[in-house]
Write an enzyme that holds these catalytic residues in place. Structure first.
Site, short mmCIF file in Angstrom:
data_model
loop_
_atom_site.label_atom_id
_atom_site.label_comp_id
_atom_site.label_asym_id
_atom_site.label_seq_id
_atom_site.Cartn_x
_atom_site.Cartn_y
_atom_site.Cartn_z
N CYS A 95 -53.81 -7.32 68.61
CA CYS A 95 -54.73 -8.17 67.84
C CYS A 95 -54.23 -9.60 67.78
O CYS A 95 -55.00 -10.53 67.59
CB CYS A 95 -54.88 -7.61 66.42
SG CYS A 95 -53.28 -7.36 65.63
N GLU A 125 -58.31 -6.01 58.56
CA GLU A 125 -57.59 -6.75 59.60
C GLU A 125 -58.38 -6.54 60.87
O GLU A 125 -58.43 -5.41 61.38
CB GLU A 125 -56.17 -6.17 59.78
CG GLU A 125 -55.30 -6.25 58.55
CD GLU A 125 -54.84 -7.65 58.25
OE1 GLU A 125 -55.00 -8.54 59.11
OE2 GLU A 125 -54.35 -7.86 57.13
P1 NAP Z 1 -62.45 0.25 66.08
O1 NAP Z 1 -63.30 0.87 67.10
O2 NAP Z 1 -63.04 -0.71 65.12
O3 NAP Z 1 -61.77 1.48 65.30
C1 NAP Z 1 -60.80 1.25 64.31
C2 NAP Z 1 -60.69 2.47 63.43
O4 NAP Z 1 -61.89 2.62 62.69
C3 NAP Z 1 -60.51 3.78 64.19
O5 NAP Z 1 -59.64 4.61 63.45
C4 NAP Z 1 -61.92 4.36 64.22
O6 NAP Z 1 -61.94 5.76 64.33
C5 NAP Z 1 -62.40 3.94 62.86
N1 NAP Z 1 -63.84 3.86 62.72
C6 NAP Z 1 -64.73 3.43 63.62
N2 NAP Z 1 -65.97 3.47 63.10
C7 NAP Z 1 -65.85 3.95 61.85
C8 NAP Z 1 -66.78 4.23 60.81
N3 NAP Z 1 -68.07 4.02 60.96
N4 NAP Z 1 -66.30 4.73 59.64
C9 NAP Z 1 -64.98 4.94 59.47
N5 NAP Z 1 -64.06 4.69 60.43
C10 NAP Z 1 -64.49 4.19 61.59
O7 NAP Z 1 -61.22 -0.52 66.73
P2 NAP Z 1 -60.25 -0.03 67.89
O8 NAP Z 1 -61.05 -0.01 69.15
O9 NAP Z 1 -59.49 1.18 67.48
O10 NAP Z 1 -59.19 -1.21 67.93
C11 NAP Z 1 -59.36 -2.41 68.64
C12 NAP Z 1 -59.75 -3.54 67.74
O11 NAP Z 1 -58.87 -3.60 66.64
C13 NAP Z 1 -59.64 -4.88 68.43
O12 NAP Z 1 -60.80 -5.62 68.19
C14 NAP Z 1 -58.43 -5.53 67.78
O13 NAP Z 1 -58.48 -6.94 67.74
C15 NAP Z 1 -58.44 -4.94 66.43
N6 NAP Z 1 -57.10 -4.92 65.86
C16 NAP Z 1 -56.80 -5.74 64.82
C17 NAP Z 1 -55.53 -5.73 64.27
C18 NAP Z 1 -55.18 -6.62 63.11
O14 NAP Z 1 -54.15 -6.36 62.48
N7 NAP Z 1 -55.95 -7.62 62.80
C19 NAP Z 1 -54.56 -4.88 64.78
C20 NAP Z 1 -54.90 -4.06 65.85
C21 NAP Z 1 -56.16 -4.08 66.39
P3 NAP Z 1 -62.12 6.46 65.77
O15 NAP Z 1 -61.03 6.00 66.63
O16 NAP Z 1 -62.04 7.91 65.43
O17 NAP Z 1 -63.47 6.04 66.27
#
Ligand code: NAP
Length: 512
Positions: free
Chosen positions: A293, A256
């Protein structure tokens, strides 16, 4: 400083020092620290698979639904503590914290209720049987059977409660042990809620594990037929897709990701529809400071109505009070962290170079918070001069920012919306079915959800994700599918076609 522990192999593991600090985005105070390095993930995953999985699957769907309900009963009385954590760690107002906290508890309760209607332990029938022989003696029946690996749930920072429970509810009801990895920046709330549930000893040992922080090699110890349910940015999803276990198809990934969602004023819509649209634009930019999101990013309007819509939106946005969410008159809190604030500021600097702000909260609203806060007032741009510029359609500013985009025909509207590359949700503002229906087919192809708003009719809100409806979207939105009623269980089951003598299939449908 409070150090947040991880929970694996039935034990808490408290780090001795913080690798990352969580800060209050209003006052800058350090709230807690995390560190997941040194966790034995191989042993943790093995324990979840071999102890948690069998114990969960020995229970019926209905019994597991009872456990979900028991978790709800543990969470509810602790709501005030969760709201306090959310305000401090995410900078959210009470209304915005409720979207996350009450939304998560409601979703868990909804699956507890739905789960009671299921029979058996691990097998769901998919449709009815089809004959494969002229005399009907041999037939096929599709079944879904609970997966026997573990489900790694990776969540984004903006929904530390809802993001956790909407995934956990479907996985646990399906009989899969979960390993929860909250986003580091806001992990405190996920930690507090899970700690309460774990200490209440509701679920069998090994059913729930928690990784607090970001250890190296999170995916490396997964095995074939384990699952990953990820929510976050498209960039991170792409990194996960490159992991050998996922690239080879051994581990299934549900992603997602981000999405450039739309709000669309239908051609010939009335002034009442314009008012409904403006109200929803205000709600979406205000709610969680646009860090959803599903938030509205693009607002499509017939060219001849652009000025009228801009005026209505500006009037609605001017009513927002931005600042410290602990003040009761504040209606919009801060971004979740300073790093998020800096990212959004950089993106705004780029947008300022090619779009015209029609409402610029940076100049028009005063922020009611102490110096050094991470609050950002809403900004509404107009892309009247460049509606086809790809940057308008592919830049996700994860904050209180949206852009008005004019269109001249339904064909142009459809093509412009499609430049978003596939989205979670679009809302349509229409007075009559004649205005809305011609757009449904064209837009459904690019979206996971279409939300239709008619003046005077009730609706659940453009950005609110309801467990009854699908959450996910094609293309840029990640291609994932969550919620949507009991469809949510599909990801945690394997679909298998059984071909067998018809009497055996009839018996199968009585058993699990
Ligand atoms: P993110 O930076 O992609 O991180 C998401 C999750 O992935 C976090 O738990 C992060 O851990 C983990 N992560 C990052 N790099 C990783 C890797 N290489 N291996 C394993 N895990 C990894 O996103 P965010 O900044 O938290 O959230 C914002 C984004 O999420 C926005 O773009 C938003 O649109 C999207 N979003 C989408 C939805 C949906 O349902 N479609 C819902 C909410 C948000 P750490 O935090 O420890 O780095």
């Amino acid at each position: 400083m409070q150090l947040l522990a991880s929970y694996t192999e039935g034990c808490w593991h408290t780090p001795t020092e913080a690798q990352e600090e969580l800060r209050d985005p209003i006052h800058g105070t350090v709230l807690a620290g995390l560190n997941a390095s040194g966790l034995d993930l191989h042993a943790a995953y093995h324990y979840a698979r071999t102890v948690g999985g069998p114990a969960l699957r020995s229970l019926s769907y209905a019994k597991r639904a009872e456990l979900l309900q028991a978790a709800v009963e543990i969470l509810k009385p602790n709501r005030p503590r969760y709201f306090e954590i959310a305000q401090k760690n995410s900078g959210t107002t009470e209304a915005d914290s409720a979207v996350d906290i009450d939304g998560g508890i409601y979703t868990l309760a909804w699956y507890a209720h739905q789960g009671k209607t299921l029979t058996g332990n691990t097998l769901l029938l998919d449709g009815s049987s089809d004959s494969l022989a002229k005399d009907d003696s041999f037939a096929t029946q599709h079944i879904r059977v609970s997966s026997q690996g573990l489900a790694l749930l990776i969540n984004a920072f903006n929904f530390p409660s809802w993001g956790l429970w909407e995934k956990a509810a479907a996985a646990l009801l399906s009989g899969m042990p979960i390993v929860v990895k909250p986003a580091s920046a806001t992990a405190w709330l996920s930690y507090a809620m899970l700690k309460d549930v774990l200490e209440a000893d509701i679920f069998p040992a090994g059913a729930i594990s928690l990784v607090t922080g970001r250890p190296d090699g999170l995916l490396d110890h997964l095995e074939a037929l384990d699952l990953v349910s990820f929510t976050g940015s498209a960039d991170t999803a792409e990194q996960l897709r490159q992991h050998p276990l996922i690239r080879s198809g051994a581990v299934r990934l549900n992603a997602e990701t981000d999405s450039i969602n739309s709000a669309i004023l239908c051609p010939d819509a009335s002034v009442d529809s314009i008012q409904a649209l403006a109200k929803e634009v205000r709600n979406e930019l205000r709610s969680k400071s646009g860090q959803k999101c599903t938030a509205i990013r693009r607002i499509f309007v017939p060219t001849k109505r652009l000025e009228e819509v801009a005026t209505a939106c500006c009037a609605a946005l001017a009513k927002i009070v931005v600042g410290d969410p602990s003040h009761s008159h504040v209606t919009m809190g801060s971004l979740a962290s300073y790093s998020q604030y800096q990212t959004v500021q950089q993106q705004l600097a780029s947008l300022d170079s090619y779009l015209e702000p029609v409402f610029d909260g940076r100049l028009q609203l005063s922020i009611q918070a102490p110096a050094g806060h991470a609050c950002l007032a809403p900004v509404l741009y107009s892309a009247a001069a460049c509606p086809h510029d790809p940057r308008v359609h592919d830049t996700e500013v994860f904050g209180p920012v949206a852009t008005l985009v004019p269109y001249d025909s339904v064909d142009e509207l459809s093509a412009l919306v499609r430049l978003g590359g596939g989205s979670l949700v679009a809302s349509l503002y229409a007075d009559t079915k004649e205005q809305a229906l011609p757009l449904i087919n064209r837009l459904a192809e690019q979206h996971g959800r279409l939300h239709i708003v008619c003046p005077g009719s009730k609706h659940t809100g453009h950005g609110n994700v309801m467990p009854q409806s699908l959450h996910g979207g094609p293309g840029r939105a990640g291609g994932g599918a969550e919620l949507g009623g009991l469809r949510a269980l599909h990801f945690y089951h394997n679909l298998c076609a059984i071909q067998a003598p018809a009497d055996m299939l009839a018996a199968l449908s009585q058993k699990s």
